[in-house]
Design an enzyme around this catalytic site. Structure first.
Site, PDB file in Angstrom:
ATOM      1  N   HIS A  23      45.744  37.963  40.265  1.00  0.00           N
ATOM      2  CA  HIS A  23      44.350  37.499  40.277  1.00  0.00           C
ATOM      3  C   HIS A  23      43.940  37.185  38.839  1.00  0.00           C
ATOM      4  O   HIS A  23      44.406  37.832  37.888  1.00  0.00           O
ATOM      5  CB  HIS A  23      43.425  38.565  40.874  1.00  0.00           C
ATOM      6  N   GLU A  47      42.829  29.548  42.465  1.00  0.00           N
ATOM      7  CA  GLU A  47      41.517  29.997  42.002  1.00  0.00           C
ATOM      8  C   GLU A  47      41.340  29.591  40.543  1.00  0.00           C
ATOM      9  O   GLU A  47      41.798  30.309  39.636  1.00  0.00           O
ATOM     10  CB  GLU A  47      41.413  31.517  42.134  1.00  0.00           C
TER      11      GLU A  47
HETATM   12  P1  PGA Z   1      33.919  34.727  43.678  1.00  0.00           P
HETATM   13  O1  PGA Z   1      35.315  35.458  43.464  1.00  0.00           O
HETATM   14  O2  PGA Z   1      33.948  34.108  45.047  1.00  0.00           O
HETATM   15  O3  PGA Z   1      32.907  35.797  43.564  1.00  0.00           O
HETATM   16  O4  PGA Z   1      33.806  33.677  42.609  1.00  0.00           O
HETATM   17  C1  PGA Z   1      36.493  34.820  43.842  1.00  0.00           C
HETATM   18  C2  PGA Z   1      37.690  35.623  43.435  1.00  0.00           C
HETATM   19  O5  PGA Z   1      37.709  36.217  42.365  1.00  0.00           O
HETATM   20  O6  PGA Z   1      38.652  35.681  44.219  1.00  0.00           O
END
Ligand code: PGA
Length: 261
Positions: free
Chosen positions: A99, A171
């Site tokens: 992540h 992401e």
């Molecule tokens: P968020 O987080 O939707 O609050 O931006 C996404 C993530 O970190 O997976």
């Protein structure tokens, strides 16, 4: 919904919710989404201390559970770390790896993520590898190169027999969290196309699901889920109330189903 792939929707709870709060959240989410079992695959990734209660709360894998991180070794002198054997005891399904906060706050490298991916796969988990470029890398026009590198190193050495347990989440670092800027749908489409190209090259026989995450919310979820090669949404803040998450899932499900028909 014969022949339709279930919609993949999940959330990482990060360092939020105690074990008791996680239990309340999961039991509400389980009830609220009871009618969606055949059309969706839902997953929640709580903190380590909440995993046991989480596992005791969810019935019949109605919601898959995951861990936010894992050390690749089974045991050893690694103070503060959690091993695959410890996670196996909870009967969880997924290990989230790489992540953005692991990479950028805790400075994990692609090589470390790779060890975790291989260990997670060897221990029977779904390895959910997260990838994403920073704002600087985006500005330099090297997002696809960064993603390709994160995927090629992160998934290096994964055997084709276990590749059906790899999931990827795209992401973009600049789109995540309270200070994140939601990514435009066109931009997401381009990156997912390029991720799909890399994954097909690495695992020609597998259709690895690729989720999109980063400030997913009720305003942008619909235009994101309809993009080609977006197989689901990985949501943070917008999913942390069971009621809101259930509404979000119901909002995108018909669009997902229409996309496949
Ligand atoms: P968020 O987080 O939707 O609050 O931006 C996404 C993530 O970190 O997976």
């Amino acid at each position: 919904m014969n022949g339709m792939k279930p919609l993949l929707m999940g959330t990482n709870l990060k360092m939020y919710k105690t074990a008791a709060e996680t239990q309340a959240y999961l039991s509400a989410l389980q009830t609220l989404t009871q009618d969606l079992r055949t059309d969706t695959t839902l997953f929640v990734i709580p903190s380590y201390p909440a995993l046991e209660r989480a596992a005791n709360t969810v019935k019949d894998k109605a919601i898959l559970l995951g861990a936010q991180n894992m050390h690749p070794e089974e045991q050893g002198q690694f103070t503060g770390e959690v091993s695959p054997l410890m996670l196996q005891e909870f009967g969880i399904d997924i290990v989230e790896i790489g992540h953005s906060e692991r990479r950028h706050v805790f400075h994990e490298t692609d090589e470390q993520e790779n060890k975790k991916v291989l260990s997670a796969l060897d221990h029977g988990f779904i390895a959910l590898l997260c990838a994403g470029e920073t704002a600087e890398q985006k500005a330099a026009g090297i997002a696809d190169e960064v993603l390709s590198m994160q995927l090629k190193i992160g998934l290096s050495g994964a055997r084709s027999e276990t590749a059906n347990r790899i999931w990827v989440a795209y992401e973009p670092v600049w789109a995540i969290g309270v200070n994140g800027v939601p990514a435009p749908a066109d931009y997401v489409r381009e990156r997912h196309t390029s991720i799909r190209r890399v994954l097909t090259q690495l695992f020609p026989a597998q259709e690895i699901p690729v989720l999109y995450g980063g400030s997913v919310n009720p305003q942008n979820a619909e235009e994101l889920i309809v993009q080609p090669n977006v197989d689901g949404l990985f949501t943070g803040r917008a999913a942390w109330e069971a009621e809101k998450f259930s509404v979000l899932i119901r909002q995108v499900l018909p669009l997902w189903q229409r996309k496949q028909s």
